[in-house]
Design a protein around this motif. Structure first.
Motif, short mmCIF file in Angstrom:
data_model
loop_
_atom_site.label_atom_id
_atom_site.label_comp_id
_atom_site.label_asym_id
_atom_site.label_seq_id
_atom_site.Cartn_x
_atom_site.Cartn_y
_atom_site.Cartn_z
N GLY A 105 44.02 44.32 38.58
CA GLY A 105 44.12 42.96 39.03
C GLY A 105 44.53 42.68 40.40
O GLY A 105 44.22 41.87 40.95
N ALA A 116 38.47 35.58 33.46
CA ALA A 116 39.89 35.79 33.32
C ALA A 116 40.33 34.55 32.45
O ALA A 116 41.60 34.62 31.84
CB ALA A 116 40.85 35.78 34.68
N SER A 174 41.43 42.88 24.41
CA SER A 174 42.39 44.02 24.64
C SER A 174 43.37 44.24 23.50
O SER A 174 43.73 45.39 23.20
CB SER A 174 43.28 43.58 26.02
OG SER A 174 43.80 42.41 25.64
N CYS A 226 46.53 39.00 37.02
CA CYS A 226 47.61 39.57 37.32
C CYS A 226 48.14 39.35 39.09
O CYS A 226 49.12 39.01 39.20
CB CYS A 226 47.76 40.95 37.01
SG CYS A 226 47.93 41.25 35.16
N TYR A 260 40.32 35.35 29.28
CA TYR A 260 41.27 36.42 28.84
C TYR A 260 42.60 35.57 28.50
O TYR A 260 43.48 35.96 27.60
CB TYR A 260 41.56 37.37 29.79
CG TYR A 260 42.76 38.52 29.65
CD1 TYR A 260 42.71 39.26 28.78
CD2 TYR A 260 43.87 38.32 30.63
CE1 TYR A 260 43.96 40.00 28.56
CE2 TYR A 260 44.82 38.93 30.61
CZ TYR A 260 44.97 39.90 29.84
OH TYR A 260 46.11 40.91 29.51
N CYS A 313 49.69 46.15 37.87
CA CYS A 313 48.22 46.07 37.26
C CYS A 313 47.27 46.33 38.54
O CYS A 313 46.86 45.52 39.30
CB CYS A 313 47.84 44.70 36.86
SG CYS A 313 46.06 44.67 36.42
N CYS A 356 40.98 39.39 34.85
CA CYS A 356 42.53 39.80 35.10
C CYS A 356 42.97 38.68 35.98
O CYS A 356 42.24 38.21 37.18
CB CYS A 356 42.81 41.07 35.54
SG CYS A 356 44.53 41.22 35.62
#
Length: 201
Positions: free
Chosen positions: A53, A177, A111, A63, A180, A50, A61
């Motif tokens: 991220g 994040a 997403s 990641c 998410y 990623c 993000c």
């Protein structure tokens, strides 16, 4: 098979790093490992690349923190392996990932919905090369998995591994994040332990 290998000193410890592939294919993945991996219960993580991220520190993000924490956990234990797969955007590739991000930005969708709107499966990743890499490293067939993604657990089982145990990583994320992660729990059936995830800023 192992294509190339060396030892790398990082901010999270010293790791054996190697690239892996199969004969006749240009596809590669990377592993970072320490210690004896043949012991049952060896800790592993399958991690997808990623760039946003990990390199650009995108605020929406997790990641980067996941990868750093996984490396710290392997170093703390003194053994374990992380398989780093070049599968941007859940396997869709960087171009389609960016297209999906733009749809999220303009339409206020998540997403998964963005991928739906592009006519894409929500997750296109293939973990067969990860199985080759784990085999190259001599990882025990009974493993402890650092992941909250049920798809990865299922993939490991299909590759012949027994999930001895599984645990969520503990790390810090931004509010974006965190939102998410909530989406992944609700729509992606991720088994998140929010008691281990610290909200910052």
């Amino acid at each position: 098979m192992i294509i190339a290998a060396t030892v790398l000193e990082t901010a999270h410890g010293k790791f054996r790093v190697s690239t892996h592939g199969v004969e006749g294919s240009p596809e590669r993945c990377l592993t970072m490992s320490q210690g004896d991996l043949s012991e049952p219960g060896t800790v592993i993580r399958l991690h997808s690349s990623c760039i946003f991220g990990e390199a650009l520190l995108a605020c929406d993000c997790d990641c980067g923190p996941q990868l750093a924490t996984a490396m710290q956990e392997v170093n703390r234990r003194g053994s374990g392996a992380i398989v780093y797969l070049y599968q941007e955007g859940r396997g869709a590739g960087l171009d389609l990932k960016i297209e999906g991000m733009e749809r999220q930005r303009l339409r206020g969708i998540n997403s998964y919905q963005a991928y739906d709107s592009l006519g894409l499966p929500r997750d296109l990743r293939d973990y067969s090369l990860a199985g080759e890499a784990l085999n190259d490293l001599g990882v025990a067939k009974a493993v402890t998995v650092m992941s909250n993604n049920p798809t990865k657990l299922k993939a490991l089982e299909e590759l012949g591994y027994t999930i001895q145990s599984q645990f969520a990583l503990s790390y810090e994320v931004s509010q974006r994040a965190y939102d998410y992660l909530l989406m992944k729990q609700v729509e992606g059936d991720h088994s998140l332990d929010f008691g281990k995830i610290n909200f910052v800023g």
